[in-house]
Scaffold this motif. Structure first.
Motif, short mmCIF file in Angstrom:
data_model
loop_
_atom_site.label_atom_id
_atom_site.label_comp_id
_atom_site.label_asym_id
_atom_site.label_seq_id
_atom_site.Cartn_x
_atom_site.Cartn_y
_atom_site.Cartn_z
N UNK A 1 0.75 -1.38 -0.04
CA UNK A 1 -0.06 0.07 -0.19
C UNK A 1 0.81 1.14 0.11
N UNK A 2 2.02 1.23 0.75
CA UNK A 2 2.71 2.27 0.92
C UNK A 2 3.44 2.59 -0.44
N UNK A 3 3.81 1.69 -1.17
CA UNK A 3 4.40 1.45 -2.29
C UNK A 3 3.61 1.60 -3.89
N UNK A 4 2.44 1.90 -3.48
CA UNK A 4 1.34 1.77 -4.55
C UNK A 4 1.68 3.02 -5.49
N UNK A 5 1.73 2.87 -6.68
CA UNK A 5 1.83 3.64 -8.04
C UNK A 5 3.38 4.43 -7.69
N UNK A 6 4.31 3.51 -7.18
CA UNK A 6 5.70 4.19 -6.99
C UNK A 6 6.52 3.13 -7.76
N UNK A 7 7.72 3.34 -8.20
CA UNK A 7 8.63 2.61 -9.00
C UNK A 7 9.36 1.51 -8.23
N UNK A 8 8.52 0.67 -7.41
CA UNK A 8 9.00 -0.51 -6.33
C UNK A 8 8.51 -1.71 -7.20
#
Length: 176
Positions: A72-79
């Protein structure tokens, strides 16, 4: 082992390899009756780890719950999902590696934040805002400032040039 398709007990192992960073064995199996293939995982059964929440209640450690909060914290991030899985593996290994039966949710949260800092700063701030229960914009700003200061410190350390050594009485570098 029985076949999940036809319930036959005639199964052979086609391939075995380590998985989840060596903590499990992945086995590719084939049913000798229906010829269908399926995958199983073997892992060491760990003693149950209890997570003590802020309110004092305790519950079993749930890897999936931890993975979902990081995702959830990494949503829509380049992870990548692999990066998330590796972070969850590291946190799980750290908290279950101790000889203790209980670990606080605060310890887990701090481990996750330490893992998110170098991975993605926005994901770190997102996780920290929920974990630390930010109440106003000043708390967000403090967290961002902390990240900036840390990054500047690491940048100075990384790009600090080497100083030339004095040659002293041993002659010039051309004599060597």
């Amino acid at each position: 082992m029985i076949c999940p398709v036809c319930s036959s007990g005639s199964i052979k192992v086609v391939d075995s390899r380590t998985a989840r960073g060596g903590r499990a064995i992945r086995r590719r199996r084939e049913c000798l009756d229906c010829r269908r293939r399926f995958t199983t995982y073997e892992h060491v059964e760990k003693r149950p780890l209890q997570v003590v929440k802020r309110d004092g209640s305790a519950e079993d450690f749930q890897r999936d719950k931890l993975a979902a909060s990081v995702a959830t914290a990494c949503a829509k991030r380049p992870v990548s999902p692999g990066d998330i899985e590796a972070l969850v593996d590291t946190v799980e290994d750290t908290v279950s590696g101790s000889a203790r039966v209980e670990v606080t949710s605060a310890e887990i949260g701090e481990e996750v934040m330490e893992g998110l800092k170098p991975l993605d700063r926005v994901a770190y701030i997102r996780y920290a805002s929920v974990y630390r229960n930010f109440q106003d914009i000043d708390e967000f700003q403090e967290a961002v400032d902390e990240l900036i200061i840390r990054e500047q410190r690491e940048g100075r350390r990384r790009f600090q040039g080497e100083l030339p050594l004095p040659l002293g009485d041993h002659g010039s570098s051309e004599d060597r």
